[in-house]
Design a protein around this motif. Structure first.
Motif, PDB file in Angstrom:
ATOM      1  N   ARG A 218       6.616  -1.744   9.927  1.00  0.00           N
ATOM      2  CA  ARG A 218       5.719  -1.070   9.020  1.00  0.00           C
ATOM      3  C   ARG A 218       4.077  -1.752   8.537  1.00  0.00           C
ATOM      4  O   ARG A 218       3.593  -1.638   7.189  1.00  0.00           O
TER       5      ARG A 218
ATOM      6  N   SER B 238       0.864  -0.767   8.468  1.00  0.00           N
ATOM      7  CA  SER B 238       0.018   0.066   7.467  1.00  0.00           C
ATOM      8  C   SER B 238       1.273   0.186   5.789  1.00  0.00           C
ATOM      9  O   SER B 238       0.107   0.099   5.316  1.00  0.00           O
ATOM     10  N   GLU B 239       1.713  -0.295   5.926  1.00  0.00           N
ATOM     11  CA  GLU B 239       2.566   0.081   4.841  1.00  0.00           C
ATOM     12  C   GLU B 239       2.492  -1.488   4.273  1.00  0.00           C
ATOM     13  O   GLU B 239       1.902  -1.132   3.072  1.00  0.00           O
TER      14      GLU B 239
ATOM     15  N   LEU C 287      -0.059  -3.102   4.300  1.00  0.00           N
ATOM     16  CA  LEU C 287      -1.671  -3.516   4.291  1.00  0.00           C
ATOM     17  C   LEU C 287      -2.381  -2.435   2.825  1.00  0.00           C
ATOM     18  O   LEU C 287      -2.237  -3.331   2.444  1.00  0.00           O
ATOM     19  N   ASP C 288      -1.431  -1.327   3.158  1.00  0.00           N
ATOM     20  CA  ASP C 288      -1.610  -0.724   1.575  1.00  0.00           C
ATOM     21  C   ASP C 288      -0.698  -1.249   0.526  1.00  0.00           C
ATOM     22  O   ASP C 288      -1.892  -1.160  -0.712  1.00  0.00           O
ATOM     23  N   ALA C 289       0.046  -1.683   0.814  1.00  0.00           N
ATOM     24  CA  ALA C 289       0.837  -2.410  -0.308  1.00  0.00           C
ATOM     25  C   ALA C 289      -0.492  -3.529  -0.771  1.00  0.00           C
ATOM     26  O   ALA C 289      -0.775  -3.524  -2.352  1.00  0.00           O
TER      27      ALA C 289
ATOM     28  N   LEU D  73      -4.025  -3.512  -1.264  1.00  0.00           N
ATOM     29  CA  LEU D  73      -4.649  -2.618  -1.216  1.00  0.00           C
ATOM     30  C   LEU D  73      -4.440  -2.239  -2.451  1.00  0.00           C
ATOM     31  O   LEU D  73      -5.370  -2.493  -3.790  1.00  0.00           O
ATOM     32  N   LYS D  74      -2.911  -1.569  -2.308  1.00  0.00           N
ATOM     33  CA  LYS D  74      -3.044  -1.263  -4.330  1.00  0.00           C
ATOM     34  C   LYS D  74      -2.231  -1.550  -5.570  1.00  0.00           C
ATOM     35  O   LYS D  74      -2.415  -1.772  -6.244  1.00  0.00           O
ATOM     36  N   LYS D  75      -1.070  -2.930  -4.736  1.00  0.00           N
ATOM     37  CA  LYS D  75      -0.586  -4.044  -5.546  1.00  0.00           C
ATOM     38  C   LYS D  75      -0.979  -4.618  -5.775  1.00  0.00           C
ATOM     39  O   LYS D  75      -0.527  -6.085  -6.738  1.00  0.00           O
TER      40      LYS D  75
ATOM     41  N   PRO E 224      -6.069  -8.502  -0.395  1.00  0.00           N
ATOM     42  CA  PRO E 224      -7.001  -7.992  -0.394  1.00  0.00           C
ATOM     43  C   PRO E 224      -7.777  -8.769  -0.560  1.00  0.00           C
ATOM     44  O   PRO E 224      -8.330  -9.899  -0.798  1.00  0.00           O
TER      45      PRO E 224
END
Length: 96
Positions: free
Chosen positions: A13, A15-16, A18-20, A22-24, A41
């Motif tokens: 997972r 992409s998930e 990486l998104d985590a 960047l956001k958290k 990040p």
């Protein structure tokens, strides 16, 4: 608190994952239950790099000796014997 991801979950997972990051913020990856790596990040990575590396100004203004052993010591000189070149100044033409 950083979230911890098992390696196989982070790979499956990504992409998930990486998104985590960047956001958290930073996300820890574990391999066999042992922390192995952290995804951070890019902005945070650059900030950390700037903080840990002194600027040229800081290096030059720093207290203490700066020029001790700046040139490493060399080993013993190893010289080749001189090469004996044939004399090319003779005026006799080659007879072929």
């Amino acid at each position: 608190m950083m979230k911890s991801w098992q390696l196989q979950d982070a790979k499956a997972r990504f992409s998930e994952f990486l998104d985590a990051a960047l956001k958290k913020g930073p996300q820890v990856v574990t391999r066999r239950g042992v922390e192995a790596a952290v995804l951070v990040p890019m902005e945070e990575w650059r900030r950390l790099q700037r903080e840990t590396r002194p600027s040229i100004k800081e290096l030059l203004l720093r207290e203490g000796p700066r020029f001790d052993d700046i040139v490493p010591k060399r080993g013993a000189w190893k010289r080749r014997p001189p090469t004996d070149f044939p004399d090319t100044t003779s005026s006799e033409p080659d007879s072929k």
